[in-house]
Enzyme design. Structure first.
Site, short mmCIF file in Angstrom:
data_model
loop_
_atom_site.label_atom_id
_atom_site.label_comp_id
_atom_site.label_asym_id
_atom_site.label_seq_id
_atom_site.Cartn_x
_atom_site.Cartn_y
_atom_site.Cartn_z
N TYR A 1 95.85 1.35 -0.57
CA TYR A 1 96.82 0.27 -0.56
C TYR A 1 96.55 -0.69 -1.72
O TYR A 1 95.45 -1.21 -1.86
CB TYR A 1 96.77 -0.52 0.75
CG TYR A 1 97.19 0.27 1.97
CD1 TYR A 1 97.83 1.49 1.85
CD2 TYR A 1 96.94 -0.22 3.25
CE1 TYR A 1 98.21 2.21 2.96
CE2 TYR A 1 97.33 0.49 4.37
CZ TYR A 1 97.96 1.71 4.21
OH TYR A 1 98.34 2.41 5.32
N SER B 1 95.42 10.68 10.60
CA SER B 1 96.69 10.07 10.21
C SER B 1 97.54 11.13 9.51
O SER B 1 97.09 11.76 8.55
CB SER B 1 96.45 8.88 9.27
OG SER B 1 97.67 8.30 8.88
N LYS C 1 118.99 -5.28 7.14
CA LYS C 1 119.16 -6.04 5.90
C LYS C 1 119.79 -5.23 4.78
O LYS C 1 120.20 -5.78 3.76
CB LYS C 1 117.82 -6.61 5.43
CG LYS C 1 116.79 -5.56 5.02
CD LYS C 1 115.48 -6.25 4.66
CE LYS C 1 114.39 -5.26 4.32
NZ LYS C 1 113.10 -5.95 4.04
#
Length: 370
Positions: free
Chosen positions: A90, A158, A224
């Site tokens: 990240y 994951s 949105k």
């Protein structure tokens, strides 16, 4: 499906912190009754985590400042969240890079992450995506080693398939090693099969729980993008052309039409569309908690007064322990946390109405036989 990370990283770290160095938290503890309903055992392990966690993908180290990141973590903790998820990949390591799940990288990568995080250990270290170049036995032995050395308490997977998770479990049992306790999986209104059908079977068979991410489908479910791609939204960022293409595709337009119908339900319930979406995920997923949850430790208080009305959902299904939220500002985080208050309103008739609009409810073989 959304594109997977191009980096195979073992150190997708879920941090269940209680005051780590450099971070100041005001520790407040709620009553055992409130704790029991907000905190879940991670799979069938004894580790207690909040049913909502804070993820750092995209935002931390990239979209927001360090000051805002610290503010969000403090705000999350003060509102009952004790699970924080980050990874080597990240923001090029800022959010906490080697590749693969070899013994070398798992040990060296985790040590480097702990130094950056200024921690002695993490509660859970995740193997992010399987590594076809490393034997499963080597990966399981390496994870067992870092746990035995005190660098992590547990390990999980994951983006692994059910077959890969079962292989890791079998290897662990064969060689008296430590098996994974949790799988991280993408889960939202438009992606349901793995979490609602495949993972519950693993939970019952071998006790592997689920920690889910992207409850708003990278913002798609928030509504949105109804009028296009707003400036400064995730779809407008560099490297997210895939998301922009998905939103503007024919399938994306069909999803937006369904979201307009769901907006009417949200207004009827007195909540926002994101809260409805997270609440729906929580009702179908987080409520799949372990019914035999063992004693809670010292956990921060949950500020939501409506939580005590949600135990019926907690008895309905098993499997998912926590939903990871993303946020770039305090208002967004508090809105998402407010999804807990929607849970009592999600009756079986409301869930059926939502499923009818989505038209994608997955069924297991057991459902077909019944």
């Amino acid at each position: 499906m959304y594109p997977e990370s191009t980096t195979d990283s073992p150190a997708r770290l879920s941090l269940r912190q209680t005051g780590s160095p450099g971070m100041i938290y005001s520790a407040r503890y709620g009553s055992p009754k409130r704790q029991l309903q907000f905190y879940r055992n991670l799979g069938k392990s004894g580790l207690r985590v909040s049913c909502l966690g804070l993820g750092t993908w995209v935002t931390f180290g990239g979209q927001i400042t360090d000051e805002m990141a610290e503010q969000l973590m403090t705000l999350a903790y003060d509102n009952g969240i004790n699970l924080f998820d980050t990874a080597e990949v990240y923001a090029a390591g800022k959010a906490e890079t080697e590749r693969g799940l070899s013994r070398k990288h798992i040990i060296e990568g985790l040590k480097a992450s702990l130094e950056r995080l200024q921690l002695e250990y993490v509660d859970v270290v995740f193997a992010n995506r399987p590594d076809p170049n490393t034997p499963m036995e080597e990966t399981v032995r390496a994870m067992t080693h870092v746990i035995n050395q005190g660098m992590a308490m547990y390990w999980g997977t994951s983006r692994w398939s059910s077959m890969e998770i079962m292989e890791a479990y079998s290897v662990a049992r064969q060689f008296n090693l430590i098996p994974p306790i949790c799988e991280q999986a993408e889960y939202h209104m438009f992606q349901r099969e793995k979490v609602e059908v495949q993972l519950p079977e693993l939970f019952h068979k071998i006790g592997v729980g689920a920690m889910t991410w992207s409850p708003l489908a990278c913002g798609i479910v928030s509504g949105k993008y109804d009028g296009g791609i707003p400036p400064y939204s995730r779809a407008s960022l560099k490297g997210y052309q895939w998301l922009k293409d998905k939103i503007l595709s024919e399938e994306g337009r069909r999803q937006q039409a369904k979201l307009k119908e769901l907006q009417a339900i949200a207004e009827r319930l007195g909540c926002t569309l994101p809260q409805l979406a997270i609440g729906k995920v929580a009702a179908e997923g987080v409520a799949r908690c372990s019914r035999g949850a063992r004693g809670a430790g010292a956990e921060p208080a949950l500020s939501s007064p409506s939580l005590s009305a949600a135990p019926a959902w907690c008895l309905r299904n098993e499997g998912v322990s926590s939903v990871l939220l993303g946020a770039s500002n305090a208002d967004q985080l508090m809105e998402n946390i407010g999804a807990i208050q929607v849970l009592p309103k999600l009756s079986s008739s409301i869930i059926h109405e939502i499923d009818s609009i989505l038209g994608n409810k997955p069924y297991s073989k057991k459902d077909y036989r019944s």
